[in-house]
Design a protein around this motif. Structure first.
Motif, PDB file in Angstrom:
ATOM      1  N   GLU A   1      62.249 -83.215  68.840  1.00 35.61           N
ATOM      2  CA  GLU A   1      60.860 -82.788  69.890  1.00 35.61           C
ATOM      3  C   GLU A   1      60.337 -84.060  70.627  1.00 35.61           C
TER       4      GLU A   1
ATOM      5  N   GLY B   1      67.676 -79.395  75.512  1.00 37.30           N
ATOM      6  CA  GLY B   1      66.881 -80.540  75.543  1.00 37.30           C
ATOM      7  C   GLY B   1      66.260 -80.630  76.891  1.00 37.30           C
ATOM      8  N   ASN B   2      65.804 -81.838  77.265  1.00 32.40           N
ATOM      9  CA  ASN B   2      64.825 -82.075  78.248  1.00 32.40           C
ATOM     10  C   ASN B   2      65.901 -82.289  79.665  1.00 32.40           C
ATOM     11  N   SER B   3      66.846 -81.118  79.923  1.00 35.45           N
ATOM     12  CA  SER B   3      67.912 -81.043  80.999  1.00 35.45           C
ATOM     13  C   SER B   3      67.494 -79.768  81.550  1.00 35.45           C
TER      14      SER B   3
ATOM     15  N   HIS C   1      69.967 -91.959  70.946  1.00 36.98           N
ATOM     16  CA  HIS C   1      69.072 -91.540  72.189  1.00 36.98           C
ATOM     17  C   HIS C   1      68.751 -92.587  72.761  1.00 36.98           C
TER      18      HIS C   1
ATOM     19  N   GLY D   1      63.175 -84.937  73.151  1.00 38.06           N
ATOM     20  CA  GLY D   1      63.822 -84.334  74.171  1.00 38.06           C
ATOM     21  C   GLY D   1      65.411 -83.881  73.796  1.00 38.06           C
TER      22      GLY D   1
ATOM     23  N   ASN E   1      62.207 -75.786  69.162  1.00 38.55           N
ATOM     24  CA  ASN E   1      63.060 -76.821  69.214  1.00 38.55           C
ATOM     25  C   ASN E   1      64.574 -76.198  69.207  1.00 38.55           C
TER      26      ASN E   1
ATOM     27  N   VAL F   1      71.677 -84.462  74.646  1.00 40.33           N
ATOM     28  CA  VAL F   1      70.592 -83.304  74.874  1.00 40.33           C
ATOM     29  C   VAL F   1      70.494 -82.489  73.668  1.00 40.33           C
TER      30      VAL F   1
ATOM     31  N   SER G   1      67.263 -80.995  71.771  1.00 43.85           N
ATOM     32  CA  SER G   1      67.174 -79.572  71.124  1.00 43.85           C
ATOM     33  C   SER G   1      68.376 -79.293  70.224  1.00 43.85           C
TER      34      SER G   1
ATOM     35  N   SER H   1      67.432 -74.218  70.706  1.00 43.05           N
ATOM     36  CA  SER H   1      68.000 -73.640  72.034  1.00 43.05           C
ATOM     37  C   SER H   1      68.860 -72.435  71.882  1.00 43.05           C
TER      38      SER H   1
ATOM     39  N   TYR I   1      66.589 -73.632  78.055  1.00 46.04           N
ATOM     40  CA  TYR I   1      67.119 -75.197  78.537  1.00 46.04           C
ATOM     41  C   TYR I   1      67.557 -75.920  77.325  1.00 46.04           C
TER      42      TYR I   1
END
Length: 338
Positions: free
Chosen positions: A197, A8-10, A164, A200, A279, A175, A202, A281, A6
């Motif tokens: 981190e 980031g937090n997506s 962010h 969120g 961290n 992301v 990467s 991706s 994934y």
């Protein structure tokens, strides 16, 4: 086949080994060979491709378009970037002003032959443009469907935090960050990674093999190999020179038995190492020949044990760059115009 992670937090997944065409396309290698290399990447399970408008002054995007022609668009993840001077390099042909960001996305979409990019990235931080202006332009691009996600490259921890916050306020997904990261260059570990981190975000890391130095082909006390990146001015010869110090090359040679013990080639060890960082991706890899990818993709899914990681640190930490303050040197204080 290559594993996915994934971003980031997506909910967006990318191939953890991503093909990048900095230096190679429309520069180091001919178009036919570049296209063959991209096709080999696809055969090996790489579906994520990273480029930028500034690579070969926009021509690299066109080569990538030709290489991906006929592929199912929905099965690809295409990344590009905006910031550095392009075209005639006039006063508005660089930076992250609203004008250049909007011109950038439109030019990239035209050259890439697509209606949208999956990830649109700020190639550096622009000290001459208000961050609010840049982030509003990115928000508008996402709302127009021209980019699905937004990323940055080589931003500091403080810049990531500020960006962010604005992205959340403007309700679009920031992301990723794209920094340099390798066994020999670890400056993001001190501040950028912990902040990312928390937020969120990467890392999509470039130069995981330290411009080829971690392949072990550059030997201490010996001339650089003929035809290598260190001999080719178009391939970043100036960039690699700082890594060709004797103490660095000697330290890298101490990794040869470590790689053998792990059952890996030196390039596989280098790529697997950056992928051990949760961290990260994706590791960006380039190739001038299709067969080079056959080796590097085997780093996907590899887990390095504690003894191997300790042996790497013992060999390289004395010569590795670890100072987090180096992250403040990546973005020019003034826009480049040449």
């Amino acid at each position: 086949m290559v594993s996915y992670r994934y971003l980031g937090n997506s909910g967006f997944k990318v191939s953890e080994i991503t093909y990048g065409n900095w230096i190679t396309h429309a520069s180091q290698v001919g178009n036919e060979q570049a296209i063959a290399t991209v096709r080999r990447a696809l055969d090996l399970g790489i579906t994520s491709f990273d480029t930028a408008d500034t690579y070969a002054n926009t021509a690299a995007e066109e080569v990538l378009r030709d290489a991906l022609k006929g592929q199912r668009r929905e099965s690809l993840e295409i990344f590009t970037k905006v910031y550095f001077p392009i075209g005639p390099k006039g006063p508005n042909d660089t930076g992250l002003s609203r004008k250049h960001v909007m011109d950038g996305i439109h030019g990239s979409l035209r050259r890439l032959g697509t209606d949208y990019v999956d990830l649109f990235q700020a190639h550096r931080y622009d000290y001459e443009t208000p961050l609010e202006e840049t982030m509003q332009a990115f928000a508008d691009i996402v709302r127009q469907g021209k980019a699905l996600y937004i990323g940055v490259s080589e931003w500091t921890a403080e810049q990531l935090r500020a960006g962010h916050a604005l992205a959340r306020e403007l309700r679009f997904p920031l992301v990723s960050n794209q920094p340099q990261y390798s066994m020999l260059y670890r400056v993001i570990e001190g501040k950028v990674v912990p902040t990312s981190e928390e937020l969120g975000i990467s890392q999509i890391v470039w130069s995981p093999m330290a411009q080829g130095v971690l392949s072990g082909k550059y030997k201490p006390g010996q001339p650089v190999p003929a035809g290598s990146r260190a001999t080719d001015e178009k391939s970043g010869a100036d960039f690699i020179k700082r890594l060709l110090r004797e103490e660095v090359l000697e330290a890298v040679q101490r990794l040869v038995p470590v790689a053998e013990q792990a059952g890996l080639t030196m390039p596989q060890l280098a790529i697997a190492w950056v992928l051990q960082n949760p961290n990260v991706s994706a590791a960006l890899v380039g190739a001038s020949r299709p067969e080079q990818l056959d080796d590097t993709v085997k780093a996907s899914g590899v887990t390095l044990d504690a003894d191997t990681l300790a042996a790497i640190d013992e060999a390289l930490l004395p010569v590795a760059e670890t100072d987090p303050e180096k992250t403040y040197e990546s973005s020019p204080r003034h826009r480049l115009t040449d």
